[in-house]
Design an enzyme around this catalytic site. Structure first.
Site, PDB file in Angstrom:
ATOM      1  N   LEU A  44      -3.673   5.702   1.845  1.00 14.43           N
ATOM      2  CA  LEU A  44      -4.976   6.032   2.419  1.00 14.43           C
ATOM      3  C   LEU A  44      -5.127   5.468   3.819  1.00 14.43           C
ATOM      4  O   LEU A  44      -5.550   6.167   4.741  1.00 14.43           O
ATOM      5  CB  LEU A  44      -6.083   5.487   1.522  1.00 14.43           C
ATOM      6  N   ALA A  45      -4.774   4.208   3.989  1.00 16.32           N
ATOM      7  CA  ALA A  45      -4.972   3.583   5.297  1.00 16.32           C
ATOM      8  C   ALA A  45      -3.997   4.157   6.325  1.00 16.32           C
ATOM      9  O   ALA A  45      -4.398   4.539   7.427  1.00 16.32           O
ATOM     10  CB  ALA A  45      -4.806   2.069   5.186  1.00 16.32           C
ATOM     11  N   GLY A  46      -2.744   4.227   5.964  1.00 16.31           N
ATOM     12  CA  GLY A  46      -1.728   4.679   6.911  1.00 16.31           C
ATOM     13  C   GLY A  46      -1.893   6.140   7.290  1.00 16.31           C
ATOM     14  O   GLY A  46      -1.846   6.500   8.473  1.00 16.31           O
ATOM     15  N   HIS A 267      -6.216  -6.779 -13.399  1.00 21.82           N
ATOM     16  CA  HIS A 267      -7.128  -5.720 -13.846  1.00 21.82           C
ATOM     17  C   HIS A 267      -7.323  -5.803 -15.356  1.00 21.82           C
ATOM     18  O   HIS A 267      -6.361  -5.889 -16.104  1.00 21.82           O
ATOM     19  CB  HIS A 267      -6.553  -4.355 -13.472  1.00 21.82           C
ATOM     20  N   SER A 285      -8.452   3.533 -16.143  1.00 17.16           N
ATOM     21  CA  SER A 285      -9.524   3.315 -15.169  1.00 17.16           C
ATOM     22  C   SER A 285     -10.632   2.436 -15.729  1.00 17.16           C
ATOM     23  O   SER A 285     -11.056   2.570 -16.874  1.00 17.16           O
ATOM     24  CB  SER A 285     -10.141   4.630 -14.743  1.00 17.16           C
ATOM     25  N   ARG A 331     -14.039  -7.673 -12.471  1.00 21.27           N
ATOM     26  CA  ARG A 331     -12.699  -7.644 -13.036  1.00 21.27           C
ATOM     27  C   ARG A 331     -12.157  -9.014 -13.411  1.00 21.27           C
ATOM     28  O   ARG A 331     -11.563  -9.185 -14.467  1.00 21.27           O
ATOM     29  CB  ARG A 331     -11.753  -6.991 -12.028  1.00 21.27           C
ATOM     30  N   GLU A 425      -4.686  -2.508   1.867  1.00 22.15           N
ATOM     31  CA  GLU A 425      -4.365  -3.622   0.969  1.00 22.15           C
ATOM     32  C   GLU A 425      -3.411  -4.615   1.627  1.00 22.15           C
ATOM     33  O   GLU A 425      -3.354  -5.779   1.251  1.00 22.15           O
ATOM     34  CB  GLU A 425      -3.757  -3.082  -0.335  1.00 22.15           C
ATOM     35  N   ARG A 435     -11.733  -8.235  -5.643  1.00 13.85           N
ATOM     36  CA  ARG A 435     -12.169  -6.924  -5.165  1.00 13.85           C
ATOM     37  C   ARG A 435     -12.959  -6.208  -6.253  1.00 13.85           C
ATOM     38  O   ARG A 435     -12.567  -6.220  -7.415  1.00 13.85           O
ATOM     39  CB  ARG A 435     -10.964  -6.070  -4.777  1.00 13.85           C
ATOM     40  N   LEU A 441     -10.250   2.027  -2.132  1.00 12.42           N
ATOM     41  CA  LEU A 441     -10.159   3.315  -1.457  1.00 12.42           C
ATOM     42  C   LEU A 441     -11.062   3.297  -0.241  1.00 12.42           C
ATOM     43  O   LEU A 441     -10.710   3.779   0.836  1.00 12.42           O
ATOM     44  CB  LEU A 441     -10.570   4.432  -2.419  1.00 12.42           C
TER      45      LEU A 441
END
Lengths: 636, 222, 255
Positions: A44-46, A267, A285, A331, A425, A435, A441
């Site tokens: 997502l970031a890249g 998680h 999820s 979490r 991340e 987080r 995201l």
């Protein structure tokens, strides 16, 4: 000790980003094409960064070790993405998202960064919808939201259980468009193995062509790393098989400080381990916790089938301990509670698993409604375990999932090396010690779409357009060292496999640097990791050659890095004499077993400077809280 | 006309023309079948039908030319697709799992088509040439019915007809619904109905055509 | 959960490099039925490495069925015998003690073999780069709720967008056609209002690229849909055909 300059802009919290955007220098549109930017990683970031920088007119070269940009592990994110749109009219706001994130991170994140994140969260949703991301909708045609752990508003946008996939495909579509237009050159099957510094400034990278084995040199005016997290240091994690720390670790060894390495997120809702040959852990999820109820038997070593344990003998421990958040507790709290009950011997069949039960929800909402919400997750569960969660409660257990730590960056997302930027991340920035769900995201896309395009321009505006040649002595020196490194790995020809070392390291990390840590265990872990590292360089067996497609060699390089990173994580956990978020030190807990922060002594970011293997210098960036009052995190 | 070339030679274009020619041939078959069924009316009815067609020979000729062109495009595109599609997978799988994911009709269009084509040549040679008095087997006194009846007394010849018609049925069964898919005419409500119509049509056409040789074979030639 | 180990014979395609001649090699293994198919291959590789032999090259990443990296043809079927899952989600409990399993790479001219079971699927990306996007730059877009989209349409678009780009459709198709993959992307945008401005140009560009790369044509056998791990429907192919035909006959042709 040096202090770190976080470059947080002056002004009130809500004006910082706006003012900063105005104050930053710009690169003239005609000059942008004179600047080369390297982006490593296409998650997502890249992908969002490479696409956006390409749109702006920079010459972008993007790299991924995958065969396609779309394979990046962002694709696996299931639950959703937060944004403070307040479409549900339930009291959300930028400030509330900011506050929830700061609080969720147990007050170990930078206020200014987090506020900026909350501000741009709304633009992200707009952007994704414009790209054609098929978010879930209401019957009226408007976007639907769901609630998520650590928040009391419904602000999570989702696309069934495949939100990460849809967002990544959206970002990759933007990237593909730029590749098609020739603004971005995309190199797949390339793994970054070194960062090149010229006069202390990031000027390029070396990559290994994973098909031919060749070392390739690329030079640029700025280098952006968006290579994800390092949870695979645990061997078993929810990360993909190939997710690794190598890019950030090699950059760290070249001088980039590592921020809060011990902040890892375990998680709470993953599938339990089935056996020795398990290769990874599968996440279910967290959104399942919206309707599933977590419980174990009140009895120790209860061997009864779940259906035979009567209601009165069940302990819905999250609802009991945290009545207001219940099954939606953050979490870290959920994970640790699961470990506690299992350590007491009250797990499923006395083992390491707890139940996540949908019977009530199915009775209340009907099977169809549950199927609509979680159908694909239930299918995944049944495929893997062979059990039908509509009839039998799911079994879950915590697993390493996300690393809040990462390379230290300032407000501009630039690391301690000038010209090296770190996104998503891979950096340490926005999540503090824990987080919240659906925030990864958000951060990845915020960094890539809306932060880096501004801040990298500000940096480049002060750089000369001349490009360092790839035959510069720094490139040549690094290339030689890298070839030596590869040859060294190949020539050991010992007796133990790479995976064997990785699994051994993973066990040390899980047992001693995992969900709950203590001084004794951490010191042992450091010893054991050091020994294992020495052993690795004496006895590892890397079969095959360096001149072709060699997956064992790829893994060997990554494990060599984990064997150093693991030690730093333990060092950091040892140095942080408090409990906060995902970092739980057994010595520091309240009477009822909650994390006990030490705000007086530990309200700082640990930024570790690499000296040589096993030696680091600790730099501290003090965190100033102007807008929020530090409080004991309570979800009761 | 470069757009036409682009379209005609694109993967979807080739299929489009397969479909277009296919549906034309399906319509022709219906017409052909109706004529053939007049055989069951006895010599007089059938011979009259053929005579009537004789009387509009110029129109029939034009239609025949068009039909031939349609056939040629259908065959040309079919062969082209077959050759190109073979090239798209130069190395075959050691284990062929296609029976688990697709119907035999859909996978054997080239094979069924080829046999139907061979049949067509034989068929044209026997009947079309004779009916038109081309070549050796000229028919006198408009005794078309008698000629047909006599032709089907040969069990091998009739057997070949029946097999060819069954394969034609297979070919149609896939071709019918396939052309709707190729044209993009799919619909949640109507596609299942179209698929049923396609199968019924194929069975009816194949059976009706196949019954004729069987009928004459059993009847013994008159 | 765990049952008794099962014993299997594996015939696995080994090919040292793209140009090398490949052949099947035989391996025996005893494995827990709870292990996944790829964990079984991990174990074989572990044994090979211990014997100092070259492990079998195969790709996987997320092992949750979403990244699309893995893909093996197992007994003639891409992603194995169980419908609607990727290879990584296939578990050994679906095989019987004593079974022989043939494992091959995806075979297509457009997917050349790199090594053993690893193939190059970059053709898919080349197709997407010609039109698999909505041309919007970052920033300056309308509010997300400015365009209402019916739940049904959004849901259909999602069904198409759920494609993981694994290539099983190509592997399953007797013509190695990429129509299901391409049509899934074309459909996603054809259904949504955001995709309308470029709708007809997009389909022409993407089909032209697909043809150029040497994928076969669609002959509507629907093997692709049957083997697709995400159950992408062939109605997407129909939708693409419709758009392509319309674009070809009515709109301006591609330059």
């Amino acid at each position: 000790m040096a202090t770190l300059d976080s470059k947080i802009p002056a002004g009130s919290l809500k004006d910082k980003w706006t003012n900063h955007k105005f104050n930053m220098k710009l690169v003239n549109p005609a000059n942008k094409r004179k600047y080369n930017i390297i982006v490593v990683g296409t998650g997502l970031a890249g992908a969002s960064a490479a696409a956006t920088l390409g749109e702006l007119g920079y010459q972008v070269t993007a790299f991924t070790f995958h065969d396609s940009a779309r394979r990046a592990h962002s694709i696996a994110a299931q639950g959703g993405i937060n944004a403070s749109k307040n479409y549900q009219n339930d009291g959300d706001s930028v400030y509330r998202l900011f506050y929830d994130t700061i609080k969720g991170g147990d007050f170990r994140a930078r206020e200014a960064n987090v506020h900026r994140l909350a501000e741009v969260s709304e633009n992200i949703i707009d952007q994704c919808v414009a790209q054609g991301v098929p978010f879930a909708r209401e019957y009226g045609g408007l976007l639907d939201n769901r609630s998520f752990g650590g928040a009391q508003v419904s602000r999570t946008f989702y696309a069934r259980g495949q939100t990460g996939q849809q967002l990544l495909l959206g970002a990759v579509s933007a990237l593909n468009r730029q590749v098609g237009l020739g603004n971005v050159k995309l190199h797949t099957r390339r793994e970054m193995l070194d960062l090149i510094l010229v006069d202390g400034v990031a000027k390029g990278i070396l990559v290994r062509n994973l098909v031919t084995g060749e070392i390739e040199k690329y030079s640029a005016h700025a280098v952006i790393l968006a290579t994800g997290g390092y949870a695979n240091v645990f061997f078993l994690s929810t990360n993909a098989m190939n997710s690794n720390a190598t890019s950030i670790w090699r950059a760290h060894k070249k001088g980039a400080y590592f921020g809060n390495p011990c902040f890892t997120q375990i998680h709470p809702t993953c599938l339990p381990i089935h056996g020795e040959n398990q290769s990874k852990l599968t996440l279910m999820s967290e959104s399942l916790r919206n309707d599933g109820r977590v419980w174990v038997s009140k009895l120790k070593n209860d061997r009864r089938a779940p259906g035979q344990i009567p209601e009165a003998e069940r302990d819905y421990y999250l609802e009991r301990k945290y009545p207001s958040f219940g099954n939606l507790s953050p979490r870290d709290i959920s994970s640790r509670s699961a470990k506690e009950v299992c350590d007491e011997g009250r797990g499923v069949q006395g083992g390491d698993a707890v139940y996540l039960d949908f019977a009530d929800a199915i009775n209340r909402l009907g099977k169809k409604a549950i199927e609509e919400k979680y159908g694909n997750l239930f299918e995944i569960y049944e495929t893997i375990t062979g059990e039908n969660p509509y009839n039998v409660p799911m079994k879950i257990y915590p697993a390493p999932h996300y690393t809040m730590g990462g390379l230290w960056v300032d407000y501009n997302l630039m690391s301690s090396i000038p010209g090296l930027f770190v996104l998503g991340e891979a950096n340490f920035s926005d999540h503090g010690a824990n987080r919240l769900g659906a925030s990864a995201l958000m951060q990845g896309l915020a960094d890539g779409y809306f932060v880096i395009p501004y801040t990298v321009g500000d940096y480049l505006a002060s750089q000369k357009p001349s490009l360092v040649e790839t035959n510069h002595p720094e490139f040549v020196k690094s290339e030689t060292e890298l070839k030596d490194f590869v040859n060294r790995l190949l020539s050991i020809k010992g007796k133990r496999t790479v995976d064997d070392f990785h699994k051994t390291l993973g066990r040390i990390m899980w047992n001693k640097v995992g969900m709950a840590r203590n001084e004794k265990g951490l010191k042992e872990a450091i010893q054991e990791i050091q020994t294992l590292r020495t052993e690795f360089w004496k006895d590892v067996n890397v079969v095959g050659s360096g001149n072709d497609f060699n997956q064992t060699l790829e893994r060997a390089g990554r494990v060599a890095d984990y064997l150093e990173l693991g030690e730093l994580m333990a060092q950091d956990a040892l140095a942080r004499n408090e409990s906060c978020g995902g970092h739980f030190r057994e010595e520091y807990q309240t009477e009822d077993g909650e994390a006990k922060r030490d705000d007086e002594n530990f309200t700082f970011v640990s930024a570790w400077e690499y000296i040589n293997p096993g030696t680091w210098n600790l730099h501290k960036e003090n965190l100033e809280f102007e807008s929020v009052k530090l409080s004991q995190r309570s979800y009761k | 006309m470069s757009w036409f070339n682009t379209f005609f030679n694109s993967s979807i274009g080739k299929k489009f023309f397969m479909g277009l020619t296919g549906i034309s041939l399906i319509l022709f078959l219906k017409f052909h079948l109706v004529n053939n069924l007049s055989l069951f009316g006895g010599p007089e009815v059938f011979n009259t039908v053929v005579k009537n067609l004789e009387s509009i020979k110029p129109i029939v000729r034009v239609i025949e030319v068009i039909l031939a062109l349609i056939f040629l495009i259908h065959i040309f595109n079919g062969l082209r697709l077959w050759l190109e599609n073979k090239k798209a997978r130069p190395q075959k799988y050691a284990v062929n799992g296609s029976s688990k994911n697709s119907t035999v009709y859909s996978r054997t269009m080239v094979q069924t088509g080829t046999i139907v084509f061979i049949f067509l040549i034989v068929h044209l040679r026997t009947f079309w040439m004779s009916f038109n008095n081309i070549g050796v087997n000229g028919i006198t006194d408009h005794k078309y019915y008698e000629f047909v009846a006599a032709s089907f007394t040969d069990p091998i010849y009739s057997g070949f007809y029946v097999i060819a018609m069954i394969l034609l049925g297979f070919h149609l069964n896939h071709g019918f619904q396939s052309l709707f898919q190729t044209f993009g005419w799919t619909h949640k409500k109507y596609t299942p109905i179209i698929n049923i119509i396609g199968t019924v049509y194929s069975v009816v056409v194949a059976t009706a055509f196949a019954i004729i040789p069987i009928y004459f074979l059993m009847k013994g030639g008159n | 959960m765990s049952g008794k180990n099962i014993n299997l014979t594996l015939k696995i395609w080994r090919q040292a490099s793209p140009k090398a001649v490949g052949a099947f090699a035989e391996y025996k293994i005893s494995i827990s039925p709870d292990a996944s198919f790829l964990e079984m291959l991990d174990e074989i590789n572990d044994n090979l490495e211990k014997k100092n032999e070259l492990p079998i090259a195969f790709e996987s990443d997320c092992r949750e069925g979403i990244c699309g990296t893995c893909g093996l043809v197992i007994n003639g079927q891409p992603h194995g015998p169980i419908p609607k899952i990727a290879t990584c989600q296939l578990h050994m409990r679906n095989f019987k003690d004593g079974d022989t399993i043939w494992i091959e790479p995806f075979r297509a001219k457009a997917f050349p073999i790199i090594k053993d079971l690893v193939v190059d699927r970059s053709g898919f990306d080349s197709i997407l780069q010609t039109g698999g996007y909505v041309s919007v730059n970052t920033g300056g877009v309308p509010d997300a709720n400015a365009i209402p989209i019916s739940k049904d349409i959004a849901s259909l678009a999602f069904d198409a967008a759920a494609c993981i780009g694994c290539g099983a459709c190509v592997a399953a198709c007797k013509n190695a056609s990429a129509m299901l993959f391409v049509s899934a992307k074309v459909s996603q945008y054809a259904l949504l209002p955001q995709g309308q401005p470029e709708r007809y140009q997009r389909v022409q560009n993407m089909v032209a690229k697909m043809d150029e790369l040497g994928f076969g044509s669609c002959t509507n056998t629907y093997a692709c849909e049957a083997e697709c791990p995400k159950g992408i429907s062939v109605t997407n192919i129909a939708r693409m055909n419709r758009d392509y035909i319309k674009a070809s006959i009515t709109a301006n042709p591609v330059d």
